[in-house]
Design a protein around this motif. Structure first.
Motif, PDB file in Angstrom:
ATOM      1  N   ILE A   1       0.857  -1.323  -0.022  1.00  0.00           N
ATOM      2  CA  ILE A   1      -0.070  -0.085   0.108  1.00  0.00           C
ATOM      3  C   ILE A   1       0.807   1.088   0.158  1.00  0.00           C
ATOM      4  CG2 ILE A   1      -1.683   1.238   1.520  1.00  0.00           C
ATOM      5  CD1 ILE A   1      -2.790  -1.357   2.360  1.00  0.00           C
ATOM      6  N   ALA A   2       1.990   1.268   0.773  1.00  0.00           N
ATOM      7  CA  ALA A   2       2.748   2.320   0.987  1.00  0.00           C
ATOM      8  C   ALA A   2       4.343   2.033   0.492  1.00  0.00           C
ATOM      9  CB  ALA A   2       2.741   3.143   2.264  1.00  0.00           C
ATOM     10  N   SER A   3       5.181   2.716  -0.190  1.00  0.00           N
ATOM     11  CA  SER A   3       6.446   2.462  -0.671  1.00  0.00           C
ATOM     12  C   SER A   3       7.353   3.398   0.721  1.00  0.00           C
ATOM     13  CB  SER A   3       6.652   3.005  -1.737  1.00  0.00           C
ATOM     14  OG  SER A   3       6.627   4.454  -1.908  1.00  0.00           O
ATOM     15  N   ARG A   4       8.715   2.882   0.553  1.00  0.00           N
ATOM     16  CA  ARG A   4       9.546   3.644   1.323  1.00  0.00           C
ATOM     17  C   ARG A   4       9.685   5.224   1.264  1.00  0.00           C
ATOM     18  NH1 ARG A   4      15.077  -0.376   1.261  1.00  0.00           N
ATOM     19  NH2 ARG A   4      13.848  -1.935   1.983  1.00  0.00           N
ATOM     20  N   LYS A   5       9.269   5.529   0.069  1.00  0.00           N
ATOM     21  CA  LYS A   5       9.304   6.985  -0.254  1.00  0.00           C
ATOM     22  C   LYS A   5       8.332   7.597   0.351  1.00  0.00           C
ATOM     23  CE  LYS A   5       8.932   9.906  -4.144  1.00  0.00           C
ATOM     24  NZ  LYS A   5       8.680  10.313  -5.474  1.00  0.00           N
ATOM     25  N   ASP A   6       6.980   6.975   0.366  1.00  0.00           N
ATOM     26  CA  ASP A   6       5.928   7.535   0.963  1.00  0.00           C
ATOM     27  C   ASP A   6       5.726   7.448   2.649  1.00  0.00           C
ATOM     28  OD1 ASP A   6       4.528   7.792  -1.535  1.00  0.00           O
ATOM     29  OD2 ASP A   6       3.599   5.817  -1.326  1.00  0.00           O
ATOM     30  N   THR A   7       6.762   6.835   3.212  1.00  0.00           N
ATOM     31  CA  THR A   7       6.999   6.629   4.664  1.00  0.00           C
ATOM     32  C   THR A   7       8.057   7.051   5.013  1.00  0.00           C
ATOM     33  OG1 THR A   7       7.849   4.359   4.718  1.00  0.00           O
ATOM     34  CG2 THR A   7       5.232   4.607   4.771  1.00  0.00           C
ATOM     35  N   ASN A   8       8.928   7.670   4.163  1.00  0.00           N
ATOM     36  CA  ASN A   8      10.230   8.550   4.591  1.00  0.00           C
ATOM     37  C   ASN A   8       9.991   9.529   5.539  1.00  0.00           C
ATOM     38  OD1 ASN A   8      13.067   8.710   4.665  1.00  0.00           O
ATOM     39  ND2 ASN A   8      13.082  10.047   2.626  1.00  0.00           N
ATOM     40  N   GLY A   9      10.880   9.569   6.636  1.00  0.00           N
ATOM     41  CA  GLY A   9      10.682  10.529   7.749  1.00  0.00           C
ATOM     42  C   GLY A   9       9.599  10.403   8.731  1.00  0.00           C
ATOM     43  N   LEU A  10       8.772   9.514   8.768  1.00  0.00           N
ATOM     44  CA  LEU A  10       7.933   9.360   9.547  1.00  0.00           C
ATOM     45  C   LEU A  10       8.452   8.701  11.004  1.00  0.00           C
ATOM     46  CD1 LEU A  10       5.023   7.689   7.664  1.00  0.00           C
ATOM     47  CD2 LEU A  10       5.091  10.044   8.388  1.00  0.00           C
ATOM     48  N   LEU A  11       9.529   7.827  10.845  1.00  0.00           N
ATOM     49  CA  LEU A  11       9.902   7.465  12.476  1.00  0.00           C
ATOM     50  C   LEU A  11      11.403   8.330  12.570  1.00  0.00           C
ATOM     51  CD1 LEU A  11       9.473   3.638  12.097  1.00  0.00           C
ATOM     52  CD2 LEU A  11       8.146   5.345  13.321  1.00  0.00           C
TER      53      LEU A  11
END
Length: 154
Positions: free
Chosen positions: A144-154
């Motif tokens: 559903i989500a790629s690494r690019k979409d979740t970059n910087g969330l953690l």
């Protein structure tokens, strides 16, 4: 329909009297006991038919060495083929018509194995049923989500 045990009498009724006599004579000439040879053929084909039936997960095997009565004709065609191709001097009786019948019998058993032909369940199921596949394939979910979409969330 019931589940049945194939017998020598079934084979006698399936073959013409001259064919059955030729079968017995060919077995004797090959120094084999005709009764043992017929029993061996019936046992071998019964096992094969049961294997085809068990290949479909929807089917339940009957108790003992039984087969579905709706597969009796196919089983006897295979018994005849087993005997006619095993003994010398029987090749002349295994004509094109009989070979075609054997092919149709195998096709019918393949349809049973592929669950394309329904089999009536036995009244007394066998306590040892053939197992299903050892591994069940589980399909993965789409990402559903790629690494690019979740970059910087953690």
């Amino acid at each position: 329909m019931a589940w049945i045990t194939l017998t020598d009498e079934d084979l006698k009724r399936r073959l013409a009297a001259a064919e059955y006599t030729a079968l017995l004579n060919a077995a004797k000439q090959a120094s084999q006991d005709p009764a043992d040879l017929v029993a061996e053929a019936i046992e071998e084909i019964t096992g094969k038919v049961r294997g085809y039936v068990a290949a479909c997960q929807k089917n339940t095997l009957g108790d003992g060495q039984t087969i579905p009565s709706e597969l009796k004709a196919s089983a006897l065609a295979l018994v005849r083929d087993y005997l006619f191709t095993r003994l010398p001097q029987m090749g002349s009786l295994n004509d094109a018509l009989r070979q075609k019948e054997t092919e149709r019998a195998v096709d019918e058993l393949r349809d049973v194995a592929a669950c394309k032909l329904a089999i009536v369940p036995p009244q007394t199921p066998d306590v040892e049923q053939a197992g299903g596949p050892a591994i069940k394939l589980v399909k993965s979910r789409p990402t559903i989500a790629s690494r690019k979409d979740t970059n910087g969330l953690l």
